[in-house]
Structure formats: C-alpha cells, structure tokens
Design an enzyme around this catalytic site. Sequence first.
Site, short mmCIF file in Angstrom:
data_model
loop_
_atom_site.label_atom_id
_atom_site.label_comp_id
_atom_site.label_asym_id
_atom_site.label_seq_id
_atom_site.Cartn_x
_atom_site.Cartn_y
_atom_site.Cartn_z
N CYS A 6 1.37 -1.23 -0.05
CA CYS A 6 0.03 0.13 -0.06
C CYS A 6 0.91 0.90 -0.16
O CYS A 6 1.82 0.91 -0.17
CB CYS A 6 -0.63 0.35 1.48
SG CYS A 6 -0.48 -0.26 2.51
N ARG A 20 -4.82 6.35 0.53
CA ARG A 20 -4.44 5.07 0.68
C ARG A 20 -5.04 4.35 -0.81
O ARG A 20 -6.03 4.39 -0.94
CB ARG A 20 -3.94 4.53 1.73
CG ARG A 20 -4.73 4.01 2.18
CD ARG A 20 -5.53 2.41 2.11
NE ARG A 20 -4.02 1.67 2.35
CZ ARG A 20 -4.25 1.20 3.59
NH1 ARG A 20 -4.72 1.08 4.70
NH2 ARG A 20 -3.09 -0.01 3.42
N ASN A 83 1.92 -2.51 5.31
CA ASN A 83 2.30 -3.58 5.85
C ASN A 83 3.69 -2.98 5.91
O ASN A 83 4.23 -1.69 5.54
CB ASN A 83 2.50 -4.30 5.05
CG ASN A 83 2.22 -5.78 4.98
OD1 ASN A 83 0.83 -6.06 5.89
ND2 ASN A 83 2.16 -7.04 3.96
#
Length: 329
Positions: A6, A20, A83
């Site tokens: 992301c 995002r 992540n």
Amino acid sequence: MGDYMCTAVTYKTDNFYFGRTLDNEFSFGEKVTVTPRKYSFEFTNGRKLNSHYAIIGMAYVCNNYPLYFDAMNEKGLCMAGLNFVGNAFFGKEKDGCDNIAVYEFIPWILSQCENVNDAMYLLEKINLIDKPFSNELPTAQLHWILSDKNRSITIERMQDGLHIHHNDVGVLSNNPPFEYQMQHLNNFMHLSARNPENHFASDIDFEVYSKGMGAIGLPGDWSSQSRFVRACFVKMNSVKEKDEMSAVNQFFHIMGSVNQVKGCALTDDGSEYTVYTSCMNADKGIYYYTTYTNHAVSAVDIHNEDLDSDTLKSYNLNIDEKIYFHGVV
C-alpha cells in the site's frame, strides 16, 4: 490481515485530505464502515468506551468489530496501517502500559484523540502486543501514518522498541523503515518538474527533446521504496486545487501514480493489484473511494449518519464499472 502492499498520502489545499491505496492479490470483503459515538469498544487493556468520537473508514467487519485499514474521526484525525513485514515486532503485555492489540490500534487512537498532539500522549504509554483477533486472523505486521491538518507522524514498533518519526512529506509506503526511506529520498533531490538544465558538460549542446525530462530517474517500479519516492515527487509537485471536486479529482490522480496493475507484480498467490483507493476530506468528514473494477468515485458523508447510534453502519463497495455512452437516450 494479510501480506498486502500500500501507499498513503496527505494533501492539503483549503481542506485537508488523506488517503491510501490497498494493494493485494484479492479483496478482503472490505466495506466503508461508520462507527458511531455510542458503539461500545472493549480494549485489551480493560478499558471500555461507551462514548467516543465517531469514526469512518474502510474496514473488514468481523463479529461486529470494525477491523480498519484506514479511517478518520469526526474531528479530522486520520490514520492508516501499512504492511511492514520483517521489521514490525509486537511483544507481550507489560505492567504499567496500555496494552493494545494491533487490530485495535486505529480505534484506540481515533476514538479518543482530536489531533496528533493528543495521540502523542497516548503513545507515551502504549505497548502494542501480538494478540491476534482470532485464529483465522493473525496479527498483521504493520506500521502506521497518523495525520491531522497540521502534522503527520509515522509509528513503527520494531525489535528495539517504539519509534515515532515526524513525517514532513506526509507519505508512507511499506519497507524499509521510514528513517531509511527518508534518507534514500536524498538521492532524488536533482529531480524537477521543470525542463532540465545542462550540468553534464558545458561544451556539449544538449537537446531537451521532450517535456518531463526533468524527472528522468524517478523510479517507476512497484517496490515500496520506489512507490515512496514517486508518491513524494508527484504529491509535492502537484497543483493544489481549491474547490472540492477538483481537489478530490487531483488526489485520485496523485494516487494513480502508485496504482498497481494486475500482472505487473506477480506473487506466489497471484498478482498484486490496487484493490481500492481512498480519499478522505478530513475537514468535511467525507470518505471517497474507487476500486480496481470501478473508476467512478463513490462517497459516504459521516455527517449524514446517525452518529449517536450504538450500531455499526457499513456500505458495500461499488465495484461494477460504469461506462457512459454518448448519444444513448
């Protein structure tokens, strides 16, 4: 919540925007979800909140609990988890701390804080712990960007402890750690949105044969480090639009610079692609989004909801592409 990629970006004009991309091999069944003020949160540290700030964001709702990927509260504070596999480290409960599981970190902050300064007080006592939501949903390895209209910070819990970084660029991707990402950004200070000037050799007559040559060397691959550089360059050189529709449109174009196309980033489980892209107007409380299969912008306004309810309200995503044919009555 899976090994997803992301990129998160902030954008400020007359209003403050935050959003995002979520890149993965599949959709989680996420929904735009409103957590009203009277929804009861029971946190790992024993704290129970029956009254708090309302929250809206993208969440996977499981057992009536909103597992937020990204969200904002009614005061304009925004947060997203990205992540951070291999670097994130979450330990066990400790005495004298607010022991908070990773899955409840976004609600813990957004339910209680008006701005980043408020959040800093909570972060002084926080201990992010490795407590999975369920056997089917293990602890995600994440780091976070937390932003209001005045400042952004990056929050990383690693083997050596909690790190809080001032995020002056208002951008976050995945690995490597944020401090390294910022150091790496120095390698691209020569890039420009303007045509390049000849610094190579004064006795060679160079030709600027195309627009955009000032940005030659801007990384174009899908790695998290390259997406970080590209998002910073595009965001910081983009036009600051004033009216709402133009600003939202511009934000989605900024995010388009890091969108992942099916087939270009293969994994053992398939191919990474941009499942959805979000854009939050934190001043107006509007959550906009697009999906991989639907470029049309959809929106939910938190102020159109019953914010004094005690029940979650979720909206299925509009995933079907809408094509408008000219000349059709």
